[in-house]
Design a protein around this motif. Structure first.
Motif, PDB file in Angstrom:
ATOM      1  N   ASP A  53       0.816  -1.212   0.000  1.00  0.00           N
ATOM      2  CA  ASP A  53       0.000   0.000   0.000  1.00  0.00           C
ATOM      3  C   ASP A  53       0.852   1.265   0.000  1.00  0.00           C
ATOM      4  N   GLY A  56       2.047   4.448  -4.576  1.00  0.00           N
ATOM      5  CA  GLY A  56       1.656   5.320  -5.681  1.00  0.00           C
ATOM      6  C   GLY A  56       1.784   6.805  -5.390  1.00  0.00           C
ATOM      7  N   ASP A  87      -1.748  -9.501  -6.935  1.00  0.00           N
ATOM      8  CA  ASP A  87      -2.384  -8.191  -7.020  1.00  0.00           C
ATOM      9  C   ASP A  87      -1.529  -7.110  -6.363  1.00  0.00           C
ATOM     10  N   THR A  90       1.759  -6.539  -8.409  1.00  0.00           N
ATOM     11  CA  THR A  90       1.417  -5.857  -9.657  1.00  0.00           C
ATOM     12  C   THR A  90       1.136  -4.381  -9.405  1.00  0.00           C
ATOM     13  N   SER A  91       0.397  -4.073  -8.338  1.00  0.00           N
ATOM     14  CA  SER A  91       0.110  -2.656  -8.051  1.00  0.00           C
ATOM     15  C   SER A  91       1.386  -1.898  -7.714  1.00  0.00           C
ATOM     16  N   ASP A  94       3.289  -1.357 -10.985  1.00  0.00           N
ATOM     17  CA  ASP A  94       2.589  -0.485 -11.934  1.00  0.00           C
ATOM     18  C   ASP A  94       2.480   0.961 -11.471  1.00  0.00           C
ATOM     19  N   CYS A  95       2.789   1.254 -10.212  1.00  0.00           N
ATOM     20  CA  CYS A  95       2.530   2.599  -9.696  1.00  0.00           C
ATOM     21  C   CYS A  95       3.638   3.597 -10.015  1.00  0.00           C
TER      22      CYS A  95
END
Length: 151
Positions: A53, A56, A87, A90-91, A94-95
């Motif tokens: 978390d 990003g 998940d 990947t996040s 990708d951020c």
């Protein structure tokens, strides 16, 4: 404060909000070589630690490598854990964390089929990153995944 920071380490008890706050405080012209989330003695929980978390944030410094030591609670099925890891990883990839070259994810032994479940869920490429698994051996116990940016 020096321009290059060799490492920043966060224990398992440090939540995502506090971790991101510390990293944002280092932003600006600084580069962090390695960020550690959890460690071998006290890995961050897949279901409670928020290891994936907050990455990003646009206010983070340049970060070259993120190391995550993660545990999977016994009550979480291997296939569910594999999907959560896919998940989350990947996040994170990708951020667009500035300067990110690799992410290392280590899970201790304990779930017999977890490695297979992760391999089934996770592709060998995520965005600009190649995903590899380190084999078990004298130096690696548990599951070690590496996401390395392609040149």
């Amino acid at each position: 404060m020096p321009r290059e920071v060799p490492k920043v380490a966060f224990g398992a008890a440090v939540g995502a909000e506090d971790r991101i706050g510390v990293l944002e405080a280092l932003a600006g012209e600084r580069e962090v070589y390695r960020v550690y989330v959890g460690d071998e003695e006290e890995p961050v929980s897949l279901t409670q630690g928020g290891a994936f978390d907050g990455w990003g944030s646009n206010n983070l410094p340049s970060i070259r490598t993120v190391h995550v030591h993660m545990s999977v609670p016994d009550e979480v099925e291997d296939t569910v854990a594999g999907e959560l890891i896919r998940d989350g990883l990947t996040s994170l990839l990708d951020c667009s964390v500035q300067g990110l070259q690799q992410v290392l994810l280590w899970l201790p032994e304990g779930h017999d089929d977890l490695g297979d479940a992760i391999r089934q869920c996770l592709h060998s490429r995520v965005g600009d990153f190649d995903i590899t698994f380190e084999p078990d051996g004298p130096w690696v116990t548990g599951i070690e995944m590496r996401a390395i940016r392609r040149s």
